[in-house]
Design a protein around this motif. Structure first.
Motif, PDB file in Angstrom:
ATOM      1  N   ASN A 158       0.849  -1.197   0.000  1.00  0.00           N
ATOM      2  CA  ASN A 158       0.000   0.000   0.000  1.00  0.00           C
ATOM      3  C   ASN A 158       0.881   1.242   0.000  1.00  0.00           C
ATOM      4  N   ASP A 159       0.268   2.386  -0.184  1.00  0.00           N
ATOM      5  CA  ASP A 159       1.076   3.607  -0.261  1.00  0.00           C
ATOM      6  C   ASP A 159       1.582   4.083   1.095  1.00  0.00           C
ATOM      7  N   ASP A 160       1.387   3.279   2.161  1.00  0.00           N
ATOM      8  CA  ASP A 160       2.072   3.554   3.430  1.00  0.00           C
ATOM      9  C   ASP A 160       3.465   2.927   3.433  1.00  0.00           C
ATOM     10  N   PHE A 161       3.762   2.145   2.385  1.00  0.00           N
ATOM     11  CA  PHE A 161       5.062   1.481   2.228  1.00  0.00           C
ATOM     12  C   PHE A 161       5.399   0.593   3.424  1.00  0.00           C
ATOM     13  N   ASP A 162       4.353  -0.005   3.970  1.00  0.00           N
ATOM     14  CA  ASP A 162       4.481  -0.863   5.137  1.00  0.00           C
ATOM     15  C   ASP A 162       3.570  -2.082   5.015  1.00  0.00           C
ATOM     16  N   THR A 163       2.322  -1.861   4.648  1.00  0.00           N
ATOM     17  CA  THR A 163       1.319  -2.923   4.614  1.00  0.00           C
ATOM     18  C   THR A 163       1.340  -3.660   3.273  1.00  0.00           C
ATOM     19  N   ILE A 164       1.424  -4.979   3.351  1.00  0.00           N
ATOM     20  CA  ILE A 164       1.427  -5.796   2.135  1.00  0.00           C
ATOM     21  C   ILE A 164       0.011  -5.910   1.584  1.00  0.00           C
ATOM     22  N   PHE A 165      -0.152  -5.548   0.330  1.00  0.00           N
ATOM     23  CA  PHE A 165      -1.451  -5.630  -0.345  1.00  0.00           C
ATOM     24  C   PHE A 165      -1.632  -6.984  -1.021  1.00  0.00           C
ATOM     25  N   GLY A 166      -0.550  -7.543  -1.559  1.00  0.00           N
ATOM     26  CA  GLY A 166      -0.635  -8.833  -2.241  1.00  0.00           C
ATOM     27  C   GLY A 166       0.741  -9.394  -2.519  1.00  0.00           C
ATOM     28  N   ALA A 167       0.768 -10.642  -2.950  1.00  0.00           N
ATOM     29  CA  ALA A 167       2.053 -11.291  -3.226  1.00  0.00           C
ATOM     30  C   ALA A 167       1.857 -12.443  -4.200  1.00  0.00           C
ATOM     31  N   VAL A 168       2.907 -12.774  -4.888  1.00  0.00           N
ATOM     32  CA  VAL A 168       2.939 -13.958  -5.747  1.00  0.00           C
ATOM     33  C   VAL A 168       4.356 -14.500  -5.716  1.00  0.00           C
ATOM     34  N   PHE A 169       4.489 -15.827  -5.667  1.00  0.00           N
ATOM     35  CA  PHE A 169       5.804 -16.455  -5.598  1.00  0.00           C
ATOM     36  C   PHE A 169       5.896 -17.600  -6.606  1.00  0.00           C
ATOM     37  N   ASP A 170       7.124 -17.921  -7.000  1.00  0.00           N
ATOM     38  CA  ASP A 170       7.338 -19.055  -7.903  1.00  0.00           C
ATOM     39  C   ASP A 170       8.734 -19.620  -7.667  1.00  0.00           C
ATOM     40  N   ILE A 182       4.964 -22.807  -2.392  1.00  0.00           N
ATOM     41  CA  ILE A 182       5.076 -21.343  -2.401  1.00  0.00           C
ATOM     42  C   ILE A 182       4.414 -20.730  -3.627  1.00  0.00           C
ATOM     43  N   ALA A 183       4.204 -21.526  -4.680  1.00  0.00           N
ATOM     44  CA  ALA A 183       3.568 -21.019  -5.901  1.00  0.00           C
ATOM     45  C   ALA A 183       2.047 -21.024  -5.811  1.00  0.00           C
ATOM     46  N   GLU A 184       1.503 -21.580  -4.730  1.00  0.00           N
ATOM     47  CA  GLU A 184       0.049 -21.656  -4.582  1.00  0.00           C
ATOM     48  C   GLU A 184      -0.514 -20.346  -4.036  1.00  0.00           C
ATOM     49  N   LYS A 185      -1.716 -19.995  -4.501  1.00  0.00           N
ATOM     50  CA  LYS A 185      -2.351 -18.747  -4.052  1.00  0.00           C
ATOM     51  C   LYS A 185      -2.610 -18.747  -2.555  1.00  0.00           C
ATOM     52  N   ALA A 186      -2.956 -19.911  -2.011  1.00  0.00           N
ATOM     53  CA  ALA A 186      -3.235 -19.991  -0.580  1.00  0.00           C
ATOM     54  C   ALA A 186      -2.030 -19.588   0.252  1.00  0.00           C
TER      55      ALA A 186
END
Length: 255
Positions: A158-170, A182-186
């Motif tokens: 987020n624009d507070d540069f602290d709170t994670i809004f989302g992520a994706v890994f592979d 780690i590649a799963e959405k869950a």
């Protein structure tokens, strides 16, 4: 020419080698552009997935058209910063994160006198997503090592540069059913709402074996049976995000 002679055999073999080499070279040239396009599309899709802008893909007639359209719509800016948080010239999309990851490892191992100089040589990409409501999300690529090879991802803030809004890994080759989770959405959804700062101090987010405390804003559950991959993700987030710390602090003071 005598077909049983050594000269005939040599000439025949030489021509065959030349023909095969020419065919392979032609095939490589023909396939190069499609391969490069596939890599570009996959990268754009991962960036979009980190801000949940990939949800219409399954209904799209063309994957490439969907990704290109969504990327052009939502990714409104991108730029490069160094380890001091200063913007640098260049195209953020073209930055090779493998190369930057190797630089980051050098920074981590360096003594304090060398760290500042080495951080100034980093070229760290930032991608900016504008939501339909005008809110901005800042997407940070991360890279590290799992059990069997490279792991990577994109984290949106987020624009507070602290709170994670989302992520994706592979990953390249983690164990199916274990580290490959780690590649799963869950797995990635655990990071939503987590914090990377305590006050003005960067602390990152850690994967905790046995499960993270329910109200811990800086921890998520590690992968059961995937300890080394889980540790790799923790290290990747800490090591990569820490190089953006000066940029985050600068941006936090502007809000």
């Amino acid at each position: 020419m005598n077909k049983d002679s050594n000269t005939y055999t040599f000439i025949y073999a030489s021509i065959l080698v030349i023909v095969v080499a020419a065919a392979l070279a032609t095939a490589a040239l023909v396939l190069k552009k499609p391969q490069e396009k596939n890599i570009e599309i996959e990268k754009k899709l991962n960036i979009l997935a980190s801000v949940s802008k990939d949800t219409g893909l399954s209904e799209a007639k063309s994957k490439n058209d969907f990704v290109e359209s969504a990327y052009d719509k939502y990714i409104v800016d991108s730029f490069i910063v160094d380890g001091a948080g200063n913007k640098q010239d260049g195209d953020a999309f073209l930055i090779d994160m493998t190369e930057e990851y190797n630089k980051i490892k050098t920074v981590i191992k360096a003594n304090e006198d060398e760290k500042e100089r080495l951080r100034a040589e980093l070229r760290l990409p930032v991608f900016v997503c504008e939501e339909d409501n005008g809110a901005l999300k800042y997407i940070i690529p991360v890279r590290g090592m799992g059990l069997w090879g490279p792991i990577w991802g994109y984290l949106s803030l987020n624009d507070d540069f602290d709170t994670i809004f989302g992520a994706v890994f592979d990953h390249k080759g983690e164990t199916p059913g274990l580290g490959a989770e780690i590649a799963e959405k869950a797995f990635a959804q655990q990071f939503i709402g987590k914090k990377i700062f305590t006050g003005q101090t960067f602390v990152s987010v850690k994967l905790m074996k046995g499960g993270a405390p329910k109200n811990d804003p800086h921890a998520v559950d590690a992968i059961s049976g995937g300890t080394i991959t889980s540790n790799g993700v923790s290290d990747m987030l800490r090591d990569c995000l820490d190089q953006y710390n000066a940029f985050f602090i600068k941006m936090k003071t502007q809000h």
